[in-house]
Scaffold this motif. Structure first.
Motif, PDB file in Angstrom:
ATOM      1  N   SER A  15       0.830  -1.203   0.000  1.00  0.00           N
ATOM      2  CA  SER A  15       0.000   0.000   0.000  1.00  0.00           C
ATOM      3  C   SER A  15       0.866   1.255   0.000  1.00  0.00           C
ATOM      4  O   SER A  15       2.060   1.185   0.316  1.00  0.00           O
ATOM      5  CB  SER A  15      -0.888   0.002   1.254  1.00  0.00           C
ATOM      6  OG  SER A  15      -1.659   1.176   1.350  1.00  0.00           O
ATOM      7  N   LEU A  17       3.046   4.457   0.396  1.00  0.00           N
ATOM      8  CA  LEU A  17       4.433   4.837   0.080  1.00  0.00           C
ATOM      9  C   LEU A  17       5.278   3.624  -0.280  1.00  0.00           C
ATOM     10  O   LEU A  17       6.090   3.674  -1.218  1.00  0.00           O
ATOM     11  CB  LEU A  17       5.032   5.594   1.270  1.00  0.00           C
ATOM     12  CG  LEU A  17       4.294   6.856   1.724  1.00  0.00           C
ATOM     13  CD1 LEU A  17       5.039   7.497   2.896  1.00  0.00           C
ATOM     14  CD2 LEU A  17       4.069   7.837   0.599  1.00  0.00           C
ATOM     15  N   ASP A  36       4.562  -7.754   3.952  1.00  0.00           N
ATOM     16  CA  ASP A  36       3.417  -6.991   4.445  1.00  0.00           C
ATOM     17  C   ASP A  36       2.466  -7.945   5.164  1.00  0.00           C
ATOM     18  O   ASP A  36       2.410  -9.135   4.852  1.00  0.00           O
ATOM     19  CB  ASP A  36       2.704  -6.308   3.260  1.00  0.00           C
ATOM     20  CG  ASP A  36       1.827  -5.133   3.688  1.00  0.00           C
ATOM     21  OD1 ASP A  36       2.069  -4.002   3.223  1.00  0.00           O
ATOM     22  OD2 ASP A  36       0.896  -5.355   4.495  1.00  0.00           O
ATOM     23  N   ASP A  54       4.345 -10.235   9.729  1.00  0.00           N
ATOM     24  CA  ASP A  54       4.130  -9.114  10.660  1.00  0.00           C
ATOM     25  C   ASP A  54       5.514  -8.627  11.090  1.00  0.00           C
ATOM     26  O   ASP A  54       6.287  -9.404  11.659  1.00  0.00           O
ATOM     27  CB  ASP A  54       3.324  -9.623  11.866  1.00  0.00           C
ATOM     28  CG  ASP A  54       3.061  -8.521  12.896  1.00  0.00           C
ATOM     29  OD1 ASP A  54       2.113  -8.667  13.677  1.00  0.00           O
ATOM     30  OD2 ASP A  54       3.813  -7.525  12.914  1.00  0.00           O
ATOM     31  N   VAL A  55       5.838  -7.378  10.843  1.00  0.00           N
ATOM     32  CA  VAL A  55       7.200  -6.886  11.102  1.00  0.00           C
ATOM     33  C   VAL A  55       7.577  -6.968  12.574  1.00  0.00           C
ATOM     34  O   VAL A  55       8.745  -6.938  12.932  1.00  0.00           O
ATOM     35  CB  VAL A  55       7.385  -5.429  10.611  1.00  0.00           C
ATOM     36  CG1 VAL A  55       7.288  -5.332   9.099  1.00  0.00           C
ATOM     37  CG2 VAL A  55       6.401  -4.480  11.285  1.00  0.00           C
ATOM     38  N   CYS A  81       8.691   0.582   5.237  1.00  0.00           N
ATOM     39  CA  CYS A  81       7.539   1.477   5.117  1.00  0.00           C
ATOM     40  C   CYS A  81       6.376   1.007   5.974  1.00  0.00           C
ATOM     41  O   CYS A  81       5.439   1.778   6.210  1.00  0.00           O
ATOM     42  CB  CYS A  81       7.087   1.583   3.669  1.00  0.00           C
ATOM     43  SG  CYS A  81       8.147   2.635   2.658  1.00  0.00           S
ATOM     44  N   TYR A 157       2.370   7.847  18.268  1.00  0.00           N
ATOM     45  CA  TYR A 157       2.896   7.856  16.908  1.00  0.00           C
ATOM     46  C   TYR A 157       4.166   8.682  16.834  1.00  0.00           C
ATOM     47  O   TYR A 157       5.172   8.241  16.264  1.00  0.00           O
ATOM     48  CB  TYR A 157       1.835   8.428  15.957  1.00  0.00           C
ATOM     49  CG  TYR A 157       2.225   8.401  14.511  1.00  0.00           C
ATOM     50  CD1 TYR A 157       2.538   9.574  13.837  1.00  0.00           C
ATOM     51  CD2 TYR A 157       2.281   7.199  13.816  1.00  0.00           C
ATOM     52  CE1 TYR A 157       2.902   9.556  12.496  1.00  0.00           C
ATOM     53  CE2 TYR A 157       2.647   7.165  12.475  1.00  0.00           C
ATOM     54  CZ  TYR A 157       2.949   8.345  11.822  1.00  0.00           C
ATOM     55  OH  TYR A 157       3.320   8.331  10.494  1.00  0.00           O
ATOM     56  N   LYS A 161       7.959   7.411  15.820  1.00  0.00           N
ATOM     57  CA  LYS A 161       8.693   7.983  14.686  1.00  0.00           C
ATOM     58  C   LYS A 161       9.923   8.764  15.167  1.00  0.00           C
ATOM     59  O   LYS A 161      10.939   8.817  14.477  1.00  0.00           O
ATOM     60  CB  LYS A 161       7.774   8.875  13.864  1.00  0.00           C
ATOM     61  CG  LYS A 161       6.657   8.091  13.171  1.00  0.00           C
ATOM     62  CD  LYS A 161       7.193   6.972  12.288  1.00  0.00           C
ATOM     63  CE  LYS A 161       6.110   6.339  11.451  1.00  0.00           C
ATOM     64  NZ  LYS A 161       6.612   5.315  10.531  1.00  0.00           N
ATOM     65  N   GLY A 188       6.144  14.358   5.103  1.00  0.00           N
ATOM     66  CA  GLY A 188       5.095  15.234   5.621  1.00  0.00           C
ATOM     67  C   GLY A 188       3.766  14.535   5.463  1.00  0.00           C
ATOM     68  O   GLY A 188       3.565  13.432   5.951  1.00  0.00           O
ATOM     69  N   PHE A 190       1.132  12.850   2.978  1.00  0.00           N
ATOM     70  CA  PHE A 190       1.090  12.234   1.649  1.00  0.00           C
ATOM     71  C   PHE A 190      -0.259  11.579   1.373  1.00  0.00           C
ATOM     72  O   PHE A 190      -0.899  11.057   2.291  1.00  0.00           O
ATOM     73  CB  PHE A 190       2.204  11.185   1.512  1.00  0.00           C
ATOM     74  CG  PHE A 190       3.540  11.771   1.165  1.00  0.00           C
ATOM     75  CD1 PHE A 190       4.241  12.528   2.103  1.00  0.00           C
ATOM     76  CD2 PHE A 190       4.103  11.588  -0.091  1.00  0.00           C
ATOM     77  CE1 PHE A 190       5.473  13.072   1.789  1.00  0.00           C
ATOM     78  CE2 PHE A 190       5.335  12.129  -0.408  1.00  0.00           C
ATOM     79  CZ  PHE A 190       6.021  12.880   0.526  1.00  0.00           C
ATOM     80  N   THR A 192      -2.205   8.848   0.762  1.00  0.00           N
ATOM     81  CA  THR A 192      -2.166   7.392   0.812  1.00  0.00           C
ATOM     82  C   THR A 192      -3.392   6.912   1.578  1.00  0.00           C
ATOM     83  O   THR A 192      -4.065   7.698   2.244  1.00  0.00           O
ATOM     84  CB  THR A 192      -0.920   6.879   1.553  1.00  0.00           C
ATOM     85  OG1 THR A 192      -1.097   7.163   2.966  1.00  0.00           O
ATOM     86  CG2 THR A 192       0.355   7.517   1.051  1.00  0.00           C
TER      87      THR A 192
HETATM   88  N1  LIG Z   1       0.886   8.904   4.447  1.00  0.00           N
HETATM   89  C1  LIG Z   1       1.513   9.854   5.089  1.00  0.00           C
HETATM   90  O1  LIG Z   1       1.149  11.036   5.072  1.00  0.00           O
HETATM   91  C2  LIG Z   1       2.732   9.536   5.917  1.00  0.00           C
HETATM   92  C3  LIG Z   1       3.481  10.599   6.400  1.00  0.00           C
HETATM   93  C4  LIG Z   1       4.594  10.333   7.192  1.00  0.00           C
HETATM   94  C5  LIG Z   1       4.971   9.033   7.436  1.00  0.00           C
HETATM   95  N2  LIG Z   1       4.234   8.019   6.948  1.00  0.00           N
HETATM   96  C6  LIG Z   1       4.697   6.662   7.224  1.00  0.00           C
HETATM   97  O2  LIG Z   1       4.964   6.034   5.990  1.00  0.00           O
HETATM   98  C7  LIG Z   1       4.751   4.630   6.107  1.00  0.00           C
HETATM   99  C8  LIG Z   1       3.794   4.177   5.036  1.00  0.00           C
HETATM  100  O3  LIG Z   1       2.598   4.877   5.245  1.00  0.00           O
HETATM  101  P1  LIG Z   1       1.426   4.834   4.152  1.00  0.00           P
HETATM  102  O4  LIG Z   1       0.816   6.171   4.148  1.00  0.00           O
HETATM  103  O5  LIG Z   1       1.934   4.237   2.904  1.00  0.00           O
HETATM  104  O6  LIG Z   1       0.427   3.835   4.873  1.00  0.00           O
HETATM  105  P2  LIG Z   1      -0.471   2.647   4.317  1.00  0.00           P
HETATM  106  O7  LIG Z   1      -1.428   2.361   5.421  1.00  0.00           O
HETATM  107  O8  LIG Z   1      -0.973   2.979   2.958  1.00  0.00           O
HETATM  108  O9  LIG Z   1       0.579   1.434   4.167  1.00  0.00           O
HETATM  109  C9  LIG Z   1       1.139   0.866   5.308  1.00  0.00           C
HETATM  110  C10 LIG Z   1       1.402  -0.600   5.003  1.00  0.00           C
HETATM  111  O10 LIG Z   1       2.053  -1.182   6.132  1.00  0.00           O
HETATM  112  C11 LIG Z   1       1.478  -2.446   6.364  1.00  0.00           C
HETATM  113  N3  LIG Z   1       1.643  -2.811   7.781  1.00  0.00           N
HETATM  114  C12 LIG Z   1       1.126  -2.189   8.854  1.00  0.00           C
HETATM  115  N4  LIG Z   1       1.458  -2.839   9.969  1.00  0.00           N
HETATM  116  C13 LIG Z   1       2.209  -3.916   9.593  1.00  0.00           C
HETATM  117  C14 LIG Z   1       2.851  -4.965  10.290  1.00  0.00           C
HETATM  118  N5  LIG Z   1       2.754  -5.075  11.620  1.00  0.00           N
HETATM  119  N6  LIG Z   1       3.549  -5.877   9.584  1.00  0.00           N
HETATM  120  C15 LIG Z   1       3.635  -5.791   8.224  1.00  0.00           C
HETATM  121  N7  LIG Z   1       3.040  -4.819   7.501  1.00  0.00           N
HETATM  122  C16 LIG Z   1       2.337  -3.896   8.190  1.00  0.00           C
HETATM  123  C17 LIG Z   1       0.014  -2.280   5.992  1.00  0.00           C
HETATM  124  O11 LIG Z   1      -0.587  -3.525   5.728  1.00  0.00           O
HETATM  125  C18 LIG Z   1       0.116  -1.406   4.751  1.00  0.00           C
HETATM  126  O12 LIG Z   1       0.226  -2.170   3.580  1.00  0.00           O
HETATM  127  C19 LIG Z   1       4.236   4.404   7.523  1.00  0.00           C
HETATM  128  O13 LIG Z   1       5.332   4.032   8.354  1.00  0.00           O
HETATM  129  C20 LIG Z   1       3.729   5.785   7.947  1.00  0.00           C
HETATM  130  O14 LIG Z   1       3.780   5.972   9.349  1.00  0.00           O
HETATM  131  C21 LIG Z   1       3.112   8.213   6.191  1.00  0.00           C
END
Ligand SMILES: NC(=O)c1ccc[n+]([C@@H]2O[C@H](COP(=O)([O-])OP(=O)(O)OC[C@H]3O[C@@H](n4cnc5c(N)ncnc54)[C@H](O)[C@@H]3O)[C@@H](O)[C@H]2O)c1
Ligand SMILES: CCCCCCCCCCCCC[C@H](O)CC(=O)SCCNC(=O)CCNC(=O)[C@H](O)C(C)(C)COP(=O)(O)OP(=O)(O)OC[C@H]1O[C@@H](n2cnc3c(N)ncnc32)[C@H](O)[C@@H]1OP(=O)(O)O
Length: 251
Positions: A15, A17, A36, A54-55, A81, A157, A161, A188, A190, A192
């Motif tokens: 999913s 990023l 994932d 699961d990470v 990610c 959170y 981070k 920042g 994004f 998603t």
């Molecule tokens: N979207 C934003 O604005 C944003 C901004 C800053 C940081 N982030 C960070 O970027 C990363 C990706 O975010 P995103 O927006 O793509 O989110 P998203 O929810 O679209 O994707 C996150 C993915 O991580 C997987 N995941 C979650 N927990 C898991 C686990 N325990 N084991 C394995 N996989 C797991 C989910 O299944 C999902 O596919 C995250 O770490 C998020 O905190 C996102």
């Protein structure tokens, strides 16, 4: 590091990023392993292997790393990610935040990232160097601007981070002598599925808080930076904000 034919492990690659990183690295000739907890129907693309894990789980991630090495070959890049971003005030309408809720966010975002990178690094350190510098691999973690200016409801959170950001340099110091670079991207806001969890009324102020361009970031823009970090051999031990200049307010 030239990415062609290299094995890239991307957690959270189903999913957002991470998914954009999968697309980018496949398009540029890498062999990609997606780790994932939610796996889409495996594609017919021979360049992509999807592995459900699961990470936060030490043994299952170790088993998956072995499988990736067997199926795709030498792991040279690891991009963390996978993450979650539930919100919860320290003391909300229902009283004090449940400790398990705080713990879960730390477990996935911080401990999960370390769990994956430590096992990927172990694989990288066993490989032959790729060049005269002695480069063996690259690790990229994902923090957030919330690490620096977390909003109301983001204690857990932001702590998770902040930990990801803070561990970047010590891990780079641990692994540098053996040729593995470690950097962190702090995105920042994004576009998603994760952001979709935030009420639209809360997203607008965030968009307006971006200096320029006044919009949410695009996942491919994240992938482009990740690709540059891999490509630029002199980037190491750094946390790089990718945020349009946003500085978040309390809400
Ligand atoms: N979207 C934003 O604005 C944003 C901004 C800053 C940081 N982030 C960070 O970027 C990363 C990706 O975010 P995103 O927006 O793509 O989110 P998203 O929810 O679209 O994707 C996150 C993915 O991580 C997987 N995941 C979650 N927990 C898991 C686990 N325990 N084991 C394995 N996989 C797991 C989910 O299944 C999902 O596919 C995250 O770490 C998020 O905190 C996102
Ligand atoms: C259980 C709620 C589900 C929330 C899902 C959250 C998904 C998060 C997705 C973010 C993914 C991107 C992460 C990335 O790294 C980049 C960022 O960090 S962007 C910043 C993301 N910001 C947040 O996640 C903020 C999280 N906080 C909240 O959502 C809320 O504060 C809360 C924890 C749900 C608590 O809100 P309330 O229960 O309403 O209590 P309050 O006392 O705070 O509310 C009073 C009043 O203010 C209004 N309000 C609350 N939060 C916001 C806000 N963020 N923006 C604008 N207005 C807000 C709220 O509606 C109340 O108004 P009233 O009802 O009194 O008129």
């Amino acid at each position: 590091m030239n990415i062609t034919d290299k094995v890239v492990v991307i957690t959270g690659g189903a999913s957002g990023l991470g998914g954009a990183c999968v697309d980018w690295f496949v398009r540029h000739g890498a062999k990609v392993a997606v780790l994932d907890r939610r796996i889409p129907d495996p594609t017919a693309d021979p360049q992509i292997v999807y592995l459900e894990a699961d990470v936060t789980q030490a043994d299952s991630v170790a088993a998956v790393m072995d499988k990736i090495a067997e199926q795709l070959g030498e792991i040279r890049v690891c991009i963390n990610c996978a993450g979650i971003a539930p919100a919860g005030k320290t003391v909300g309408r229902d009283g004090a935040l449940a400790l398990d809720k705080f713990r879960q966010v730390i477990d996935v975002n911080l401990i999960g990232s370390f769990n994956v990178l430590r096992l990927a690094a172990e694989k990288m350190l066993a490989l032959e160097p790729l060049d005269a510098d002695g480069a063996r691999g690259v690790i990229i973690n994902t923090a957030s601007v919330a690490a620096f200016e977390g909003q109301i409801g983001q204690a857990a959170y932001a702590a998770s981070k902040g930990g990801v950001a803070a561990m970047t340099l010590p891990i780079a110091r641990d692994l540098g002598p053996r040729g593995v670079r470690v950097n962190t991207i702090a995105p920042g806001v994004f576009e998603t599925p994760m952001m979709a969890g935030l009420n639209e009324e809360f997203v607008k102020p965030l968009e307006q808080a971006v200096q320029f361009p006044k919009r949410l970031g695009r996942a491919e823009e994240f992938a482009k930076l990740a690709a540059h970090i891999v490509d630029n051999d002199y980037l190491n031990g750094e946390v790089i904000r990718l945020d349009g200049g946003i500085r978040m307010g309390p809400r």
